[in-house]
Write an enzyme that holds these catalytic residues in place. Structure first.
Site, short mmCIF file in Angstrom:
data_model
loop_
_atom_site.label_atom_id
_atom_site.label_comp_id
_atom_site.label_asym_id
_atom_site.label_seq_id
_atom_site.Cartn_x
_atom_site.Cartn_y
_atom_site.Cartn_z
N CYS A 70 -32.04 -10.80 29.17
CA CYS A 70 -31.86 -10.71 27.77
C CYS A 70 -30.86 -11.66 27.56
CB CYS A 70 -30.35 -9.32 27.70
SG CYS A 70 -29.85 -8.74 26.41
N GLU A 103 -38.47 -2.78 32.42
CA GLU A 103 -38.97 -1.52 33.20
C GLU A 103 -39.01 -1.04 32.13
OE1 GLU A 103 -35.18 -1.61 34.58
OE2 GLU A 103 -34.14 -1.39 32.85
N CYS A 120 -31.88 2.79 31.91
CA CYS A 120 -31.84 1.53 31.64
C CYS A 120 -31.49 0.56 32.09
CB CYS A 120 -32.51 1.72 29.68
SG CYS A 120 -33.10 2.78 29.00
N CYS A 138 -23.71 -8.71 27.50
CA CYS A 138 -22.77 -7.59 26.94
C CYS A 138 -22.32 -7.38 28.72
CB CYS A 138 -23.81 -6.41 26.67
SG CYS A 138 -24.44 -6.79 25.17
N CYS A 190 -23.82 -4.41 31.49
CA CYS A 190 -24.78 -4.17 31.46
C CYS A 190 -25.67 -4.90 32.12
CB CYS A 190 -25.92 -4.76 29.78
SG CYS A 190 -27.97 -4.71 30.07
N CYS A 247 -38.84 4.45 26.95
CA CYS A 247 -37.72 3.83 26.62
C CYS A 247 -38.42 2.24 26.87
CB CYS A 247 -36.52 4.17 27.24
SG CYS A 247 -35.26 2.90 27.41
N1 SAH Z 1 -30.16 -5.06 23.01
C1 SAH Z 1 -30.27 -3.85 22.85
C2 SAH Z 1 -30.98 -2.10 23.47
C3 SAH Z 1 -30.26 -2.44 25.41
S1 SAH Z 1 -30.26 -0.91 26.32
C4 SAH Z 1 -28.65 -2.84 22.38
O1 SAH Z 1 -28.04 -3.22 22.56
O2 SAH Z 1 -29.03 -1.86 21.97
C5 SAH Z 1 -30.36 0.08 24.81
C6 SAH Z 1 -28.44 0.68 25.03
O3 SAH Z 1 -27.68 1.07 26.77
C7 SAH Z 1 -27.34 -0.10 24.72
O4 SAH Z 1 -26.58 0.83 23.83
C8 SAH Z 1 -26.85 -0.70 25.25
O5 SAH Z 1 -25.00 -1.76 25.23
C9 SAH Z 1 -26.74 -0.01 26.91
N2 SAH Z 1 -26.49 0.00 28.36
C10 SAH Z 1 -26.88 -1.20 28.53
N3 SAH Z 1 -25.65 -1.09 29.92
C11 SAH Z 1 -25.62 0.14 30.36
C12 SAH Z 1 -25.18 0.86 31.70
N4 SAH Z 1 -24.60 -0.03 32.34
N5 SAH Z 1 -25.09 2.00 31.25
C13 SAH Z 1 -24.79 2.58 30.35
N6 SAH Z 1 -25.52 2.40 29.32
C14 SAH Z 1 -25.58 0.86 28.98
#
Ligand code: SAH
Length: 372
Positions: free
Chosen positions: A120, A100, A347, A124, A127, A113
């Site tokens: 991935c 996306e 995202c 986490c 996520c 973005c």
């Molecule tokens: N892998 C990278 C980029 C990914 S996403 C990283 O971890 O930074 C970008 C941001 O969105 C990251 O800070 C991630 O932790 C956050 N994110 C992921 N899932 C989320 C969610 N469900 N709600 C809010 N933020 C989220």
């Protein structure tokens, strides 16, 4: 397409690589500059329209090169102007899987973005991308192609103002786990013959791959954001599993090295606000102890829930209290405004609707996403 007929996608070549590519075709290096001007200033993808290139060169280009961008399978536009695209990428199994891309317009700027991987591997817990697992890295052309495509979709015209002024690698994937492709892509984004975006406006966001952060500090000069999400190792080990390998102290040391090497103003730390998990006042005080007096800014992100998650978004009052503690104690913190809520534009949200990765037919394409 087999290897002998594969064309080179010019969107993935840095200036030096494009010069080598045209030299290989028996052309002078300045042809690469002309090509870049067509690609990035005039936004022309069709070699036949590149009228200051010799006809014979254009004919050769058609044989060996292409300007290809990802295919859009879904577009959503929010009432607040936020746009979200679902793009179909080939997977290693030969079917399509969605990534996306989100465009967020704000007064005086437009942030895109973008994604760096299909899926991935960082896992986490909060996520939605993690649920899909890792499929493959995007190549540099697929990364740059997202920006090219967004500019086209947003109506960029030669001589007009660019609508995409800022790039954040905050879509799907861990950019520093795809270092080899992300770094040349940032180079093309920042090149004055490319997208010509200033280095402070191209932000790589990482969950904390320390060795690659140190390498990045040496090799590029884009901005860095770090997904912190917890103020102590016990909690961060749980939320961001890479922390089991690189602890917070090691991560922060790498951040300060980055700031010094890059002569950057600060690092942005992302902190997702999870109700009852990491949003207590004590957590805010722990963050103060870690970040006070450091070149750091904290970005508090209200959690975006997705089907099947065990987490809830912190209340507005809890987020405000948390931010106030930080600010009152000398740590700059802002709350990220949620945008495009009506289209699940946060995202991870669109592709993240996948419960069960069923392969379905969308138009003539096989796609293994977005089935609820
Ligand atoms: N892998 C990278 C980029 C990914 S996403 C990283 O971890 O930074 C970008 C941001 O969105 C990251 O800070 C991630 O932790 C956050 N994110 C992921 N899932 C989320 C969610 N469900 N709600 C809010 N933020 C989220």
């Amino acid at each position: 397409m087999n290897a002998t007929t594969a064309k080179t996608n010019l969107l993935g070549l840095t200036r030096a690589e494009l010069e080598a590519f045209v030299a290989n075709m028996g052309e002078k290096p300045f042809r690469a500059r002309q090509l870049m001007k067509w690609l990035y200033k005039r936004h022309v993808a069709d070699f036949d329209q590149m009228t200051d290139l010799a006809k014979s060169f254009r004919a050769k280009l058609v044989e060996v090169a292409e300007v290809a961008v990802p295919e859009i399978t879904m577009t959503q536009v929010s009432a607040d102007g936020t746009r979200k695209w679902l793009l179909a990428m080939n997977t290693s199994e030969g079917v399509k899987q969605g990534i996306e891309m989100v465009f967020i317009p704000e007064p005086g700027r437009g942030t895109l973005c973008i994604s760096s991987q299909v899926g991935c591997a960082m896992d986490c817990t909060f996520c939605s991308t993690a649920q899909q697992g890792f499929n493959r890295n995007l190549n540099a052309a697929e990364i740059v192609g997202q920006v090219w495509l967004a500019n086209k979709e947003l109506g960029y015209q030669h001589g007009g103002d660019r609508v995409v002024t800022n790039i954040v690698f905050m879509g799907m994937g861990e950019p520093l786990a795809n270092y080899r492709n992300v770094v040349p892509a940032t180079e093309i984004l920042m090149d004055d013959l490319g997208f010509d975006i200033s280095r402070r406006r191209v932000t790589v966001s990482t969950s904390g791959l320390v060795p690659q952060m140190l390498k990045l500090a040496e090799e590029t000069n884009c901005a860095l954001a770090v997904s912190l999400h917890a103020p102590n190792d016990t909690l961060r080990d749980e939320l961001v599993p890479i922390n089991r390998k690189h602890k917070i102290a090691e991560l922060l040391d790498a951040c300060w090295v980055y700031v010094n090497k890059q002569n950057a103003r600060s690092i942005t730390f992302e902190y997702v606000m999870l109700d009852g998990v990491n949003d207590h006042p004590e957590h805010a005080y722990e963050l103060v102890a870690l970040l006070k007096g450091r070149p750091a800014k904290l970005n508090l992100i209200p959690f975006n829930p997705f089907p099947g998650t065990r987490y809830k978004r912190s209340s507005a009052a809890a987020i405000e209290r948390f931010r106030d503690i930080l600010n009152a104690n000398g740590v700059i913190a802002t709350t990220r405004r949620t945008r495009g809520d009506d289209i699940d534009a946060a995202c991870g949200q669109l592709v993240g609707r996948v419960h069960d990765r069923t392969t379905v037919r969308l138009g003539s394409k096989l796609i293994s996403v977005a089935v609820q």
